[in-house]
Design a protein around this motif. Structure first.
Motif, PDB file in Angstrom:
ATOM      1  N   VAL A   1       0.893  -1.266   0.010  1.00 19.48           N
ATOM      2  CA  VAL A   1      -0.004   0.017   0.148  1.00 19.48           C
ATOM      3  C   VAL A   1       0.761   1.287  -0.038  1.00 19.48           C
ATOM      4  CG1 VAL A   1      -1.811   1.177   1.134  1.00 19.48           C
ATOM      5  CG2 VAL A   1      -1.655  -1.117   1.322  1.00 19.48           C
ATOM      6  N   ASN A   2       0.910   1.893  -1.211  1.00 18.87           N
ATOM      7  CA  ASN A   2       1.524   3.237  -1.168  1.00 18.87           C
ATOM      8  C   ASN A   2       0.960   4.530  -0.420  1.00 18.87           C
ATOM      9  OD1 ASN A   2       3.316   2.237  -2.902  1.00 18.87           O
ATOM     10  ND2 ASN A   2       1.960   2.474  -4.587  1.00 18.87           N
ATOM     11  N   SER A   3       2.026   5.221   0.493  1.00 16.84           N
ATOM     12  CA  SER A   3       1.320   6.341   1.131  1.00 16.84           C
ATOM     13  C   SER A   3       0.819   7.644   0.155  1.00 16.84           C
ATOM     14  CB  SER A   3       2.531   6.705   2.305  1.00 16.84           C
ATOM     15  OG  SER A   3       3.723   7.112   1.441  1.00 16.84           O
ATOM     16  N   GLN A   4      -0.047   8.025   0.814  1.00 12.50           N
ATOM     17  CA  GLN A   4      -0.583   9.363  -0.080  1.00 12.50           C
ATOM     18  C   GLN A   4      -0.734  10.412   1.072  1.00 12.50           C
ATOM     19  OE1 GLN A   4      -0.938   9.046  -3.058  1.00 12.50           O
ATOM     20  NE2 GLN A   4      -0.827   7.015  -3.623  1.00 12.50           N
ATOM     21  N   ALA A   5      -0.009  11.561   0.673  1.00 10.32           N
ATOM     22  CA  ALA A   5       0.137  12.447   1.661  1.00 10.32           C
ATOM     23  C   ALA A   5      -0.932  13.649   1.325  1.00 10.32           C
ATOM     24  CB  ALA A   5       1.483  13.473   1.613  1.00 10.32           C
ATOM     25  N   VAL A   6      -1.201  14.373   2.161  1.00  9.34           N
ATOM     26  CA  VAL A   6      -2.338  15.487   1.838  1.00  9.34           C
ATOM     27  C   VAL A   6      -1.932  16.796   2.565  1.00  9.34           C
ATOM     28  CG1 VAL A   6      -3.775  14.833   3.724  1.00  9.34           C
ATOM     29  CG2 VAL A   6      -4.624  16.122   1.621  1.00  9.34           C
ATOM     30  N   GLY A   7      -2.118  18.066   2.049  1.00 11.34           N
ATOM     31  CA  GLY A   7      -1.979  19.076   2.596  1.00 11.34           C
ATOM     32  C   GLY A   7      -3.334  19.938   3.213  1.00 11.34           C
ATOM     33  N   PRO A   8      -3.018  21.057   3.764  1.00 11.47           N
ATOM     34  CA  PRO A   8      -4.365  21.803   4.271  1.00 11.47           C
ATOM     35  C   PRO A   8      -5.326  21.905   2.998  1.00 11.47           C
ATOM     36  CG  PRO A   8      -2.404  23.140   4.264  1.00 11.47           C
ATOM     37  CD  PRO A   8      -1.882  21.928   3.932  1.00 11.47           C
ATOM     38  N   LEU A   9      -4.733  22.557   2.152  1.00 11.21           N
ATOM     39  CA  LEU A   9      -5.892  22.908   1.052  1.00 11.21           C
ATOM     40  C   LEU A   9      -6.451  21.824   0.498  1.00 11.21           C
ATOM     41  CD1 LEU A   9      -3.716  25.858  -0.556  1.00 11.21           C
ATOM     42  CD2 LEU A   9      -5.517  25.919   1.009  1.00 11.21           C
ATOM     43  N   GLY A  10      -5.670  20.726   0.091  1.00 12.16           N
ATOM     44  CA  GLY A  10      -6.264  19.551  -0.329  1.00 12.16           C
ATOM     45  C   GLY A  10      -7.308  18.990   0.674  1.00 12.16           C
ATOM     46  N   ALA A  11      -7.059  18.713   1.862  1.00  9.37           N
ATOM     47  CA  ALA A  11      -7.676  18.156   2.999  1.00  9.37           C
ATOM     48  C   ALA A  11      -9.062  18.809   3.152  1.00  9.37           C
ATOM     49  CB  ALA A  11      -6.929  18.079   4.183  1.00  9.37           C
ATOM     50  N   LEU A  12      -9.083  20.243   2.906  1.00  6.08           N
ATOM     51  CA  LEU A  12     -10.282  21.275   3.101  1.00  6.08           C
ATOM     52  C   LEU A  12     -11.036  20.862   1.833  1.00  6.08           C
ATOM     53  CD1 LEU A  12     -11.825  23.430   4.482  1.00  6.08           C
ATOM     54  CD2 LEU A  12     -10.470  25.120   3.376  1.00  6.08           C
ATOM     55  N   MET A  13     -10.662  20.920   0.657  1.00  2.25           N
ATOM     56  CA  MET A  13     -11.287  20.700  -0.619  1.00  2.25           C
ATOM     57  C   MET A  13     -11.865  19.398  -0.506  1.00  2.25           C
ATOM     58  SD  MET A  13      -9.092  22.548  -3.549  1.00  2.25           S
ATOM     59  CE  MET A  13      -8.688  24.230  -3.470  1.00  2.25           C
ATOM     60  N   GLY A  14     -11.137  18.415  -0.185  1.00  3.20           N
ATOM     61  CA  GLY A  14     -11.918  16.896  -0.063  1.00  3.20           C
ATOM     62  C   GLY A  14     -13.177  16.980   0.665  1.00  3.20           C
ATOM     63  N   TRP A  15     -12.780  17.699   2.081  1.00  2.00           N
ATOM     64  CA  TRP A  15     -14.053  17.482   2.977  1.00  2.00           C
ATOM     65  C   TRP A  15     -15.093  18.318   2.209  1.00  2.00           C
ATOM     66  CZ3 TRP A  15     -17.284  15.720   5.873  1.00  2.00           C
ATOM     67  CH2 TRP A  15     -17.906  16.257   6.891  1.00  2.00           C
ATOM     68  N   GLU A  16     -15.006  19.562   1.597  1.00  2.00           N
ATOM     69  CA  GLU A  16     -15.956  20.117   0.932  1.00  2.00           C
ATOM     70  C   GLU A  16     -16.802  19.342  -0.075  1.00  2.00           C
ATOM     71  OE1 GLU A  16     -14.993  24.220  -0.574  1.00  2.00           O
ATOM     72  OE2 GLU A  16     -14.925  24.767   1.464  1.00  2.00           O
ATOM     73  N   GLN A  17     -16.073  18.669  -0.713  1.00  2.00           N
ATOM     74  CA  GLN A  17     -16.545  17.774  -1.878  1.00  2.00           C
ATOM     75  C   GLN A  17     -17.266  16.650  -1.244  1.00  2.00           C
ATOM     76  OE1 GLN A  17     -13.026  16.881  -4.290  1.00  2.00           O
ATOM     77  NE2 GLN A  17     -13.068  18.920  -4.990  1.00  2.00           N
ATOM     78  N   ALA A  18     -16.706  16.066  -0.198  1.00  2.00           N
ATOM     79  CA  ALA A  18     -17.494  14.985   0.669  1.00  2.00           C
ATOM     80  C   ALA A  18     -18.746  15.409   1.167  1.00  2.00           C
ATOM     81  CB  ALA A  18     -16.628  14.412   1.779  1.00  2.00           C
ATOM     82  N   MET A  19     -18.872  16.776   1.635  1.00  2.00           N
ATOM     83  CA  MET A  19     -19.937  17.359   2.148  1.00  2.00           C
ATOM     84  C   MET A  19     -21.161  17.555   1.205  1.00  2.00           C
ATOM     85  SD  MET A  19     -19.199  20.252   5.178  1.00  2.00           S
ATOM     86  CE  MET A  19     -18.108  21.146   4.150  1.00  2.00           C
ATOM     87  N   ALA A  20     -20.942  17.749   0.069  1.00  2.00           N
ATOM     88  CA  ALA A  20     -21.585  18.127  -0.991  1.00  2.00           C
ATOM     89  C   ALA A  20     -22.323  17.015  -1.384  1.00  2.00           C
ATOM     90  CB  ALA A  20     -20.885  18.591  -2.248  1.00  2.00           C
ATOM     91  N   GLY A  21     -21.539  15.709  -1.354  1.00  2.00           N
ATOM     92  CA  GLY A  21     -22.102  14.305  -1.705  1.00  2.00           C
ATOM     93  C   GLY A  21     -22.942  13.830  -0.438  1.00  2.00           C
ATOM     94  N   LEU A  22     -22.570  14.182   0.603  1.00  2.00           N
ATOM     95  CA  LEU A  22     -23.268  13.882   1.931  1.00  2.00           C
ATOM     96  C   LEU A  22     -24.767  14.638   1.676  1.00  2.00           C
ATOM     97  CD1 LEU A  22     -20.809  13.612   4.756  1.00  2.00           C
ATOM     98  CD2 LEU A  22     -21.840  11.679   3.565  1.00  2.00           C
ATOM     99  N   MET A  23     -24.796  15.870   1.196  1.00  2.00           N
ATOM    100  CA  MET A  23     -25.932  16.735   1.133  1.00  2.00           C
ATOM    101  C   MET A  23     -26.678  16.480  -0.386  1.00  2.00           C
ATOM    102  SD  MET A  23     -25.014  20.353   2.901  1.00  2.00           S
ATOM    103  CE  MET A  23     -23.671  20.840   1.748  1.00  2.00           C
ATOM    104  N   GLY A  24     -26.444  15.246  -0.778  1.00  2.00           N
ATOM    105  CA  GLY A  24     -27.412  15.043  -1.925  1.00  2.00           C
ATOM    106  C   GLY A  24     -26.679  15.335  -3.263  1.00  2.00           C
ATOM    107  N   GLY A  25     -25.374  15.697  -3.127  1.00  2.00           N
ATOM    108  CA  GLY A  25     -24.803  16.218  -4.496  1.00  2.00           C
ATOM    109  C   GLY A  25     -24.378  14.880  -5.328  1.00  2.00           C
ATOM    110  N   SER A  26     -25.003  14.010  -5.807  1.00  2.00           N
ATOM    111  CA  SER A  26     -24.492  13.092  -6.645  1.00  2.00           C
ATOM    112  C   SER A  26     -23.229  13.025  -7.454  1.00  2.00           C
ATOM    113  CB  SER A  26     -25.648  12.351  -7.177  1.00  2.00           C
ATOM    114  OG  SER A  26     -26.341  12.946  -8.077  1.00  2.00           O
ATOM    115  N   PRO A  27     -23.078  13.988  -8.281  1.00  2.00           N
ATOM    116  CA  PRO A  27     -22.007  14.313  -9.192  1.00  2.00           C
ATOM    117  C   PRO A  27     -20.443  14.098  -8.321  1.00  2.00           C
ATOM    118  CG  PRO A  27     -23.755  15.688 -10.071  1.00  2.00           C
ATOM    119  CD  PRO A  27     -24.193  15.290  -8.450  1.00  2.00           C
ATOM    120  N   TRP A  28     -20.858  14.744  -7.012  1.00  3.13           N
ATOM    121  CA  TRP A  28     -19.624  14.677  -6.424  1.00  3.13           C
ATOM    122  C   TRP A  28     -19.090  13.443  -5.567  1.00  3.13           C
ATOM    123  CZ3 TRP A  28     -16.860  18.920  -7.589  1.00  3.13           C
ATOM    124  CH2 TRP A  28     -17.561  19.832  -8.259  1.00  3.13           C
TER     125      TRP A  28
END
Length: 395
Positions: free
Chosen positions: A313-340
Motif C-alpha cells: 500500500v503506497n502512502s498518499q500525503a495531503v496538505g491543508p488545502l487538499g484536505a479542506l477541498m476534499g471535505w467540502e466535496q465530501a459534504m456536497a456528496g453527503l448533502m445529496g450532490g450525486s455528481p460529487w
C-alpha cells in the motif's frame, strides 16, 4: 639622399624584426581570446547544476497547485453551493405544497446528521452510506492486483477481516474499528494537513542528510517540502512491533506528510467535462486524504492467505488545502450532490455539473395566498394544510 641610403639597411632590418615578432606572437594571442568562452561555459554549467533541485521542487509545486486550482474552479465552495441549491429546492417545495414541511425538515435533519457523522466517522459502520460516500474523498483507490498493490479504500474494507490475524489473541477487534474509522475520516485529513507544512521541511532535511546530499540540495529539499511534503521512513520501529503484530508480518512502513500544495490522492473518480458530442474535454482529479491514507506499508500475507504473497500500500500525503477541498466535496456528496461522489466503476460518469448550475430564486405561486375556494389551488393555497404541517412538527 646619402642619409636615406645609409639608413635603408637599418629600416629594412627593423621591419623584418617587427614582422617576424608579429608572426611569432600570433599562436600565443589566439587562445587568449577564447578564455572568456571557457569561463562562461563553466559558470553556466555550475549554475544549471545548482538550480536543478530548486527547479524540480518548483515544478512539483506548480503541478500540485494546478490540481488544487482546477478542483476549486470546477465548483468554488462546492459545499456552500450544494447547501444553497438544497435550500432553494426546499423553499420551492414548501411554497408549492405547505404540507411538505415535515418532509423537508426530516431531510434537513438527515443531511445534518450525515455531515456531522461523516466528519469523524465515529460510530459509523463501514457499509453505511455515510462512510461509503465519505471515504471516496479520504482514501486512495488505484488497486493493481497484478502487482498486489492495494489502495487504502480496499484495505479499509478488508481490515475488519484482516485484524484478527494481526492482533494478539484475546484482543477485541470491534473496539479498534472506531479508531480505524477516525483515522480514515476527513477530520484526520484536516489534522494531517495542518501538521504537514510544519514537519515536512525537517523530514526532508533528515532524508537529504541520510542520502548524502550537499548543502544546496538540502536547502532546496527543505524549501520544496514546505509546499510539496516529505515521506518519513518508519522502518526503524518495525522491531518494536514484535508482540503487537506477528514478527515479519509488516516488512515496510512509512508515513507521508503533505506540504501546503499537496492535493492528495483519493478513490473518487475524476470530475470530468464532456462536450456536446460526448467527448472528454477535461478531467480534474479529486483531492483529499486522511491519516490512514498517509500510511504506506508492505504486508506479508502468507500467514493468513497460506501462500507467499506481499501486499503493498503506497502512502498518499495531503496538505491543508487538499484536505479542506476534499471535505467540502465530501459534504456536497453527503448533502445529496450525486455528481460529487462518483465511484468510477459504472462506466463514464455523467458530465460534471456544479450544484448551482441553473440556479434561480424560488418562485411564489400566483395563487399561494388564495383561500382555496373556487378557482384557487387547493394544493398551493390551502393554509389549513400548512397549519396541520406546523402542528405535526410539535405533537
Amino acid at each position: 639622399m646619402a642619409v636615406q641610403q645609409t639608413l635603408r639597411p637599418y629600416v629594412t632590418a627593423g621591419i623584418a624584426i617587427v614582422g617576424s615578432g608579429l608572426i611569432a606572437a600570433t599562436p600565443v594571442t589566439t587562445p587568449l581570446a577564447n578564455v572568456p568562452t571557457f569561463r562562461d561555459v563553466a559558470l553556466t554549467s555550475a549554475l544549471t547544476d545548482a538550480m536543478a533541485p530548486w527547479i524540480a521542487q518548483y515544478n512539483t509545486a506548480a503541478e500540485n497547485f494546478t490540481v488544487l486550482a482546477n478542483n476549486y474552479s470546477a465548483a468554488p465552495e462546492v459545499a456552500a453551493q450544494q447547501f444553497m441549491a438544497n435550500t432553494q429546492a426546499w423553499i420551492q417545495q414548501v411554497l408549492d405544497d405547505p404540507s411538505q414541511i415535515p418532509v423537508v425538515v426530516n431531510e434537513m435533519q438527515e443531511q445534518l446528521r450525515a455531515v456531522t457523522n461523516g466528519y469523524t466517522l465515529l460510530n459509523v459502520a463501514a457499509d453505511d452510506p455515510i462512510a461509503v460516500t465519505t471515504v471516496l474523498h479520504t482514501l486512495s483507490g488505484g488497486a493493481d492486483l497484478t502487482t498486489f498493490t492495494l489502495g487504502h479504500s480496499l484495505l479499509f474494507t478488508l481490515l475488519p477481516q484482516l485484524l484478527p490475524a494481526f492482533l494478539p489473541p484475546g484482543t477485541d477487534a470491534d473496539a479498534i474499528l472506531p479508531i480505524l474509522n477516525f483515522i480514515a475520516s476527513p477530520m484526520s485529513g484536516m489534522i494531517m494537513g495542518m501538521l504537514g507544512p510544519g514537519l515536512s521541511p525537517w523530514i526532508a532535511m533528515m532524508n537529504s542528510i541520510n542520502d548524502g546530499d550537499g548543502l544546496n540540495e538540502i536547502l532546496a529539499n527543505m524549501t520544496g517540502a514546505f509546499f510539496n511534503g516529505a515521506t518519513l521512513d518508519l522502518g526503524f520501529i518495525l522491531p518494536m512491533l514484535d508482540g503487537v503484530v506477528p514478527p515479519g508480518t509488516i516488512s515496510h512502513l512509512d508515513f507521508a506528510f503533505g506540504g501546503l500544495f499537496t492535493p492528495g490522492s483519493v478513490a473518487n473518480a475524476d470530475y470530468t467535462y464532456y462536450d456536446a458530442s460526448g467527448n472528454i474535454v477535461d478531467a480534474v482529479p479529486a483531492v483529499g486524504g486522511s491519516i490512514f491514507n498517509s500510511v504506506g506499508l508492505a504486508i506479508d500475507a502468507s500467514g493468513f492467505l497460506g501462500v507467499p504473497l506481499t501486499l503493498t500500500v503506497n502512502s498518499q500525503a495531503v496538505g491543508p488545502l487538499g484536505a479542506l477541498m476534499g471535505w467540502e466535496q465530501a459534504m456536497a456528496g453527503l448533502m445529496g450532490g450525486s455528481p460529487w461522489n462518483w465511484d468510477g466503476k459504472n462506466g463514464n460518469p455523467p458530465p460534471m455539473e456544479p450544484p448551482l448550475a441553473g440556479f434561480s430564486l424560488p418562485i411564489v405561486p400566483t395563487d399561494f395566498f388564495d383561500d382555496g375556494g373556487t378557482g384557487g389551488s387547493a394544493q398551493a393555497g390551502d393554509w389549513s394544510a400548512f397549519m396541520d404541517a406546523i402542528a405535526a412538527l410539535n405533537p
